[in-house]
Scaffold this motif. Structure first.
Motif, PDB file in Angstrom:
ATOM      1  N   SER A 138       0.831  -1.204   0.000  1.00 18.16           N
ATOM      2  CA  SER A 138       0.000   0.000   0.000  1.00 18.16           C
ATOM      3  C   SER A 138       0.864   1.252   0.000  1.00 18.16           C
ATOM      4  O   SER A 138       0.639   2.193  -0.784  1.00 18.16           O
ATOM      5  N   HIS A 161      -5.882   3.875   3.890  1.00 20.25           N
ATOM      6  CA  HIS A 161      -5.751   2.706   3.013  1.00 20.25           C
ATOM      7  C   HIS A 161      -4.953   1.597   3.695  1.00 20.25           C
ATOM      8  O   HIS A 161      -5.287   0.404   3.572  1.00 20.25           O
ATOM      9  N   VAL A 191     -10.320  -1.464  -3.805  1.00 20.86           N
ATOM     10  CA  VAL A 191     -10.203  -1.690  -2.362  1.00 20.86           C
ATOM     11  C   VAL A 191     -11.105  -2.833  -1.901  1.00 20.86           C
ATOM     12  O   VAL A 191     -10.646  -3.766  -1.222  1.00 20.86           O
TER      13      VAL A 191
END
Length: 286
Positions: free
Chosen positions: A33, A51, A117
């Protein structure tokens, strides 16, 4: 009803839930990420943190669900720290955390971010007992999650997907799929006894090793090709060289040692890639 199987009280419950955090498997999605964010150039720390938390929640979901299925449903594991209710509460908490992160990202970035996601949680939740019974999905589930983590990390910063993060995502998908085949080969005898269809069980250990190192070779060749085409920084060639050296040693080792070497080699691979993207020392002199 109790949440932990070993002991009572808040301490026992905390230890049981903490046991589902496995750094070896948690670190790569989080690092991926952040790598995606670095690829985007400027990094918004708030977006990056949200995230990262989403990726953590997704992998935590996978660990709790996998333990629940293997111990409480299949009876394959000898022990598990959480009761059935404890597993359900853990899954609810990690899923709620993931959903909250998704809502934040949709509000702070855009709704399209959910396309890169949400699939990470879907893969995590369905790893057991759905995806881990097929040689292809059992092998590619975790690597695909890493690839999506790179793309998601990039998208939350840039608001789009370009050729560079897509290229890196494909490289990691192939490379880590090869490592996963070797990892699964450690449990060949046991998996065969319970009719679990890993690649090693499906085609035999010898051919599985050939497939594994073939996938890794394809990934490294892709890095070289992208670097020569200047899609990737030239310094990424050093990453390919470093991992190739580790893979050459691992090829002569037993599955357990090979897995250990390859996992650590993938950490080195990622570290050099981060340095390449951030600084590209080789490219400066060419």
């Amino acid at each position: 009803m109790a949440l932990a199987r070993d002991g009572t009280g808040s301490g026992a419950v905390a230890r049981a839930y903490w046991s589902q955090i496995h750094p070896v498997f948690m670190t790569p999605p989080i690092a991926a990420s952040l790598f995606g964010a670095i690829l985007a150039g400027s990094v918004d720390p708030v977006l990056a943190a949200v995230h990262v938390l989403a990726m953590f929640a997704a992998v935590y979901t996978a660990h709790v669900k996998d333990g629940y299925v293997d111990f409480h449903v299949r009876g394959e594991d000898d022990d598990h720290p959480l009761t059935e209710r404890g597993c359900r509460v853990g899954l609810a908490a990690s899923t709620a955390t993931f959903a909250g992160c998704c809502l934040l990202l949709a509000a702070l970035v855009d709704a399209l971010v959910l396309a890169v996601v949400v699939p990470t949680w879907l893969i995590a939740y369905h790893h057991a007992p759905q995806l881990d019974t097929n040689p292809v999905t059992a092998t590619t589930g975790y690597p695909l999650g890493i690839a999506l983590s790179i793309l998601g990390g990039f998208y939350v910063q840039a608001g789009t997907i370009t050729a560079v993060p897509l290229g890196f995502a494909v490289v990691f998908l192939a490379l880590l799929s090869g490592v996963k085949v070797i990892d699964d080969a450690q449990d060949y005898a046991y998996d065969r006894s319970i009719e679990k269809r890993t690649v090693a069980v499906a085609v035999g250990p010898s051919r599985a090793y050939d497939i594994a190192y073939g996938l890794m070779a394809v990934a490294l060749a892709a890095v070289v090709g992208f670097a020569v085409a200047r899609v990737f920084p030239l310094t990424t060639l050093l990453a390919a060289l470093a991992f190739a050296a580790v893979a050459a040693v691992a090829r002569r080792a037993d599955p357990e040692l090979a897995t250990m070497l390859l996992i650590r080699g993938s950490y080195v691979f990622l570290a050099v890639l981060v340095a390449a993207v951030r600084f590209d020392p080789v490219g400066r002199f060419v």
